[in-house]
Design a protein around this motif. Structure first.
Motif, mmCIF file in Angstrom:
data_model
loop_
_atom_site.group_PDB
_atom_site.id
_atom_site.type_symbol
_atom_site.label_atom_id
_atom_site.label_comp_id
_atom_site.label_asym_id
_atom_site.label_seq_id
_atom_site.Cartn_x
_atom_site.Cartn_y
_atom_site.Cartn_z
ATOM 1 N N UNK A 30 -31.676 111.066 -24.296
ATOM 2 C CA UNK A 30 -31.165 111.468 -25.602
ATOM 3 C C UNK A 30 -31.067 112.983 -25.734
ATOM 4 N N UNK A 31 -32.075 113.703 -25.235
ATOM 5 C CA UNK A 31 -32.037 115.168 -25.256
ATOM 6 C C UNK A 31 -30.868 115.680 -24.428
ATOM 7 N N UNK A 32 -30.674 115.087 -23.260
ATOM 8 C CA UNK A 32 -29.558 115.476 -22.401
ATOM 9 C C UNK A 32 -28.223 115.235 -23.090
ATOM 10 N N UNK A 33 -28.081 114.096 -23.747
ATOM 11 C CA UNK A 33 -26.828 113.795 -24.452
ATOM 12 C C UNK A 33 -26.586 114.785 -25.590
ATOM 13 N N UNK A 53 -24.768 105.355 -32.643
ATOM 14 C CA UNK A 53 -24.924 104.205 -31.748
ATOM 15 C C UNK A 53 -23.937 104.339 -30.585
ATOM 16 N N UNK A 54 -24.415 104.035 -29.390
ATOM 17 C CA UNK A 54 -23.566 104.093 -28.206
ATOM 18 C C UNK A 54 -22.418 103.102 -28.335
ATOM 19 N N UNK A 55 -21.228 103.552 -27.991
ATOM 20 C CA UNK A 55 -20.062 102.662 -28.066
ATOM 21 C C UNK A 55 -20.285 101.442 -27.175
ATOM 22 N N UNK A 56 -19.772 100.281 -27.611
ATOM 23 C CA UNK A 56 -19.910 99.084 -26.780
ATOM 24 C C UNK A 56 -19.310 99.310 -25.399
ATOM 25 N N UNK A 57 -19.969 98.812 -24.420
ATOM 26 C CA UNK A 57 -19.531 98.844 -23.024
ATOM 27 C C UNK A 57 -19.624 100.209 -22.360
ATOM 28 N N UNK A 58 -20.074 101.257 -23.073
ATOM 29 C CA UNK A 58 -20.367 102.522 -22.402
ATOM 30 C C UNK A 58 -21.683 102.324 -21.677
ATOM 31 N N UNK A 59 -21.705 102.677 -20.416
ATOM 32 C CA UNK A 59 -22.922 102.544 -19.625
ATOM 33 C C UNK A 59 -23.400 103.918 -19.186
ATOM 34 N N UNK A 60 -24.698 104.141 -19.363
ATOM 35 C CA UNK A 60 -25.334 105.363 -18.905
ATOM 36 C C UNK A 60 -26.421 104.948 -17.925
ATOM 37 N N UNK A 61 -26.325 105.483 -16.723
ATOM 38 C CA UNK A 61 -27.299 105.166 -15.690
ATOM 39 C C UNK A 61 -28.127 106.393 -15.368
ATOM 40 N N UNK A 62 -29.420 106.199 -15.197
ATOM 41 C CA UNK A 62 -30.310 107.253 -14.732
ATOM 42 C C UNK A 62 -30.768 106.851 -13.341
ATOM 43 N N UNK A 68 -30.246 101.077 -20.756
ATOM 44 C CA UNK A 68 -30.487 99.952 -21.659
ATOM 45 C C UNK A 68 -31.769 99.219 -21.279
ATOM 46 N N UNK A 69 -32.116 99.251 -19.987
ATOM 47 C CA UNK A 69 -33.291 98.528 -19.486
ATOM 48 C C UNK A 69 -34.484 99.441 -19.226
ATOM 49 N N UNK A 70 -34.344 100.745 -19.484
ATOM 50 C CA UNK A 70 -35.425 101.683 -19.158
ATOM 51 C C UNK A 70 -35.903 102.499 -20.352
ATOM 52 N N UNK A 71 -35.537 102.089 -21.560
ATOM 53 C CA UNK A 71 -35.996 102.809 -22.743
ATOM 54 C C UNK A 71 -34.895 103.429 -23.570
ATOM 55 N N UNK A 72 -33.645 103.164 -23.214
ATOM 56 C CA UNK A 72 -32.531 103.700 -23.993
ATOM 57 C C UNK A 72 -32.518 105.213 -23.993
ATOM 58 N N UNK A 73 -32.212 105.800 -25.146
ATOM 59 C CA UNK A 73 -32.144 107.253 -25.257
ATOM 60 C C UNK A 73 -33.505 107.908 -25.020
ATOM 61 N N UNK A 74 -34.600 107.153 -25.150
ATOM 62 C CA UNK A 74 -35.943 107.682 -24.935
ATOM 63 C C UNK A 74 -36.344 107.680 -23.456
ATOM 64 N N UNK A 75 -35.449 107.243 -22.571
ATOM 65 C CA UNK A 75 -35.744 107.222 -21.142
ATOM 66 C C UNK A 75 -36.054 108.643 -20.672
ATOM 67 N N UNK A 76 -37.231 108.851 -20.081
ATOM 68 C CA UNK A 76 -37.593 110.199 -19.639
ATOM 69 C C UNK A 76 -36.794 110.624 -18.403
ATOM 70 N N UNK A 77 -36.547 111.922 -18.326
ATOM 71 C CA UNK A 77 -35.856 112.498 -17.172
ATOM 72 C C UNK A 77 -36.864 113.211 -16.276
ATOM 73 N N UNK A 78 -36.538 113.261 -14.995
ATOM 74 C CA UNK A 78 -37.343 114.001 -14.025
ATOM 75 C C UNK A 78 -36.423 114.956 -13.273
ATOM 76 N N UNK A 79 -36.997 116.014 -12.769
ATOM 77 C CA UNK A 79 -36.220 116.981 -12.007
ATOM 78 C C UNK A 79 -35.490 116.280 -10.868
ATOM 79 N N UNK A 80 -34.198 116.535 -10.763
ATOM 80 C CA UNK A 80 -33.397 115.944 -9.698
ATOM 81 C C UNK A 80 -32.742 114.624 -10.027
ATOM 82 N N UNK A 81 -33.008 114.081 -11.210
ATOM 83 C CA UNK A 81 -32.361 112.825 -11.593
ATOM 84 C C UNK A 81 -30.841 112.983 -11.626
ATOM 85 N N UNK A 82 -30.162 111.870 -11.435
ATOM 86 C CA UNK A 82 -28.711 111.805 -11.570
ATOM 87 C C UNK A 82 -28.407 110.875 -12.735
#
Length: 92
Positions: A30-33, A53-62, A68-82
């Motif tokens: 969420x911070x990144x967005x 709210x995220x548009x339907x069918x938009x997919x964000x992968x970390x 959607x399966x890792x905490x949504x916008x609250x999904x934490x980021x780590x250095x080097x993530x894509x």
């Protein structure tokens, strides 16, 4: 810390195909967005419907996993993530 953001299809019309983004320690998707939508006019409208709210069918992968399966916008980021942005797709 830095993460790489990759944009596909229509998102490339409002931002580069691939960029490195500096984010604070303990940042979330969420911070990144927030950073990206401030930096690239039009990206917010492409990602979100009214109310944030995220548009339907938009997919964000970390790092290959849908947020959607890792905490949504609250999904934490780590250095080097894509983080990958996929817009809705249609066709047949």
């Amino acid at each position: 810390m830095h993460v790489t953001v990759k944009a596909f299809a229509g998102f490339r019309e409002v931002m580069p195909r691939e960029i490195a983004v500096g984010v604070p320690e303990r940042a979330t998707v969420g911070d990144l967005l927030d950073i990206l939508t401030d930096r690239y006019p039009g990206l917010g409208a492409a990602l979100f419907i009214d109310g944030g709210e995220l548009r339907p069918y938009v997919n964000i992968l970390k790092s290959g996993r849908n947020i959607h399966f890792t905490g949504g916008f609250a999904t934490p980021l780590a250095d080097g993530d894509i983080v990958t942005l996929f817009p809705p797709a249609a066709g047949g």
